[in-house]
Design a protein around this motif. Sequence first.
Motif, PDB file in Angstrom:
ATOM      1  N   VAL A   1      -1.861  -5.227   7.080  1.00 42.85           N
ATOM      2  CA  VAL A   1      -0.807  -4.941   6.098  1.00 42.85           C
ATOM      3  C   VAL A   1      -1.515  -4.663   4.782  1.00 42.85           C
ATOM      4  O   VAL A   1      -2.015  -5.571   4.124  1.00 42.85           O
ATOM      5  CB  VAL A   1       0.173  -6.119   5.969  1.00 42.85           C
TER       6      VAL A   1
ATOM      7  N   LEU B   1       6.301  -0.940   3.640  1.00 46.73           N
ATOM      8  CA  LEU B   1       5.000  -1.546   3.880  1.00 46.73           C
ATOM      9  C   LEU B   1       4.096  -0.532   4.567  1.00 46.73           C
ATOM     10  O   LEU B   1       4.508   0.116   5.537  1.00 46.73           O
ATOM     11  CB  LEU B   1       5.135  -2.790   4.765  1.00 46.73           C
TER      12      LEU B   1
ATOM     13  N   LEU C   1       0.919  -0.022   6.854  1.00 45.76           N
ATOM     14  CA  LEU C   1       0.100  -0.746   7.824  1.00 45.76           C
ATOM     15  C   LEU C   1      -0.935   0.188   8.430  1.00 45.76           C
ATOM     16  O   LEU C   1      -0.761   1.414   8.409  1.00 45.76           O
ATOM     17  CB  LEU C   1       0.966  -1.325   8.954  1.00 45.76           C
TER      18      LEU C   1
ATOM     19  N   ILE D   1       4.252 -12.576   4.318  1.00 47.60           N
ATOM     20  CA  ILE D   1       4.078 -11.379   3.493  1.00 47.60           C
ATOM     21  C   ILE D   1       5.057 -11.468   2.328  1.00 47.60           C
ATOM     22  O   ILE D   1       6.262 -11.518   2.509  1.00 47.60           O
ATOM     23  CB  ILE D   1       4.350 -10.100   4.309  1.00 47.60           C
TER      24      ILE D   1
END
Length: 232
Positions: A134, A146, A148, A228
């Motif tokens: 991440v 997000l 990744l 997160i």
Amino acid sequence: MKKSIKNDRTLLLTSILLFFMLAAGIMSGVVGFVSGHEALKGVTQPDIRPNNNKGGSTQNKSTKGLELIQEQEVLASVKKQMGIDEPLKDAAQAKDAKKQAADFEKAVKNDPKTGLPISKLPIVKQDQGITMTVKSMATRGNNLQLELTLSNHGSQPVNFGQGTIGVTTDRSQNVNATTSGLPGSLAANGRDVKVFLNIPKNALDKVKSVSLQLTDVDKKLQLEAAGIPVGK
């Protein structure tokens, strides 16, 4: 004359009575002995005689006395089995352990309100040669996006099919997020593949952190990145 005959008869009757009493006593003794002998069959007296060994010793060589173990030895053995207080082999290991502890403290902190661990980005997770990282997050309209990366350092490709990445909040609620860039099959070439995860912002109300879950079609791969930070 009559008196003599009467006395003889009395003596005879007395003798007969004594004979029967004696016979009855002998019979009772015999019956008692036989009964007692039958009842005690198989019962023997323990042998307490000293053993005559060739060396002249009266102790049984095969018999050992009670051995006492020191408390320190018992504690040391238990700690060794549990891996507690195991000494480091050299200074390099000690330095490496301190560095890992310091890195952990920098990467993880607890939210002051929820008490839950919140990790700083980037977050790297690995399972069976598959690495999920991440890297960053940014606001894109009504979504929190997000970024990744996935890479396969194993020997076989991993099949994700039409799968998605699961998202769970710190309030144990599942979030319907959309995934883009997740390949149906991740080749075993070690290259990074970018994947974007879009989470609706209205689903993150009062949420401080989220967790990501990724698995393959066969459910053998279990990748999870927890803590997160997504709260303001």
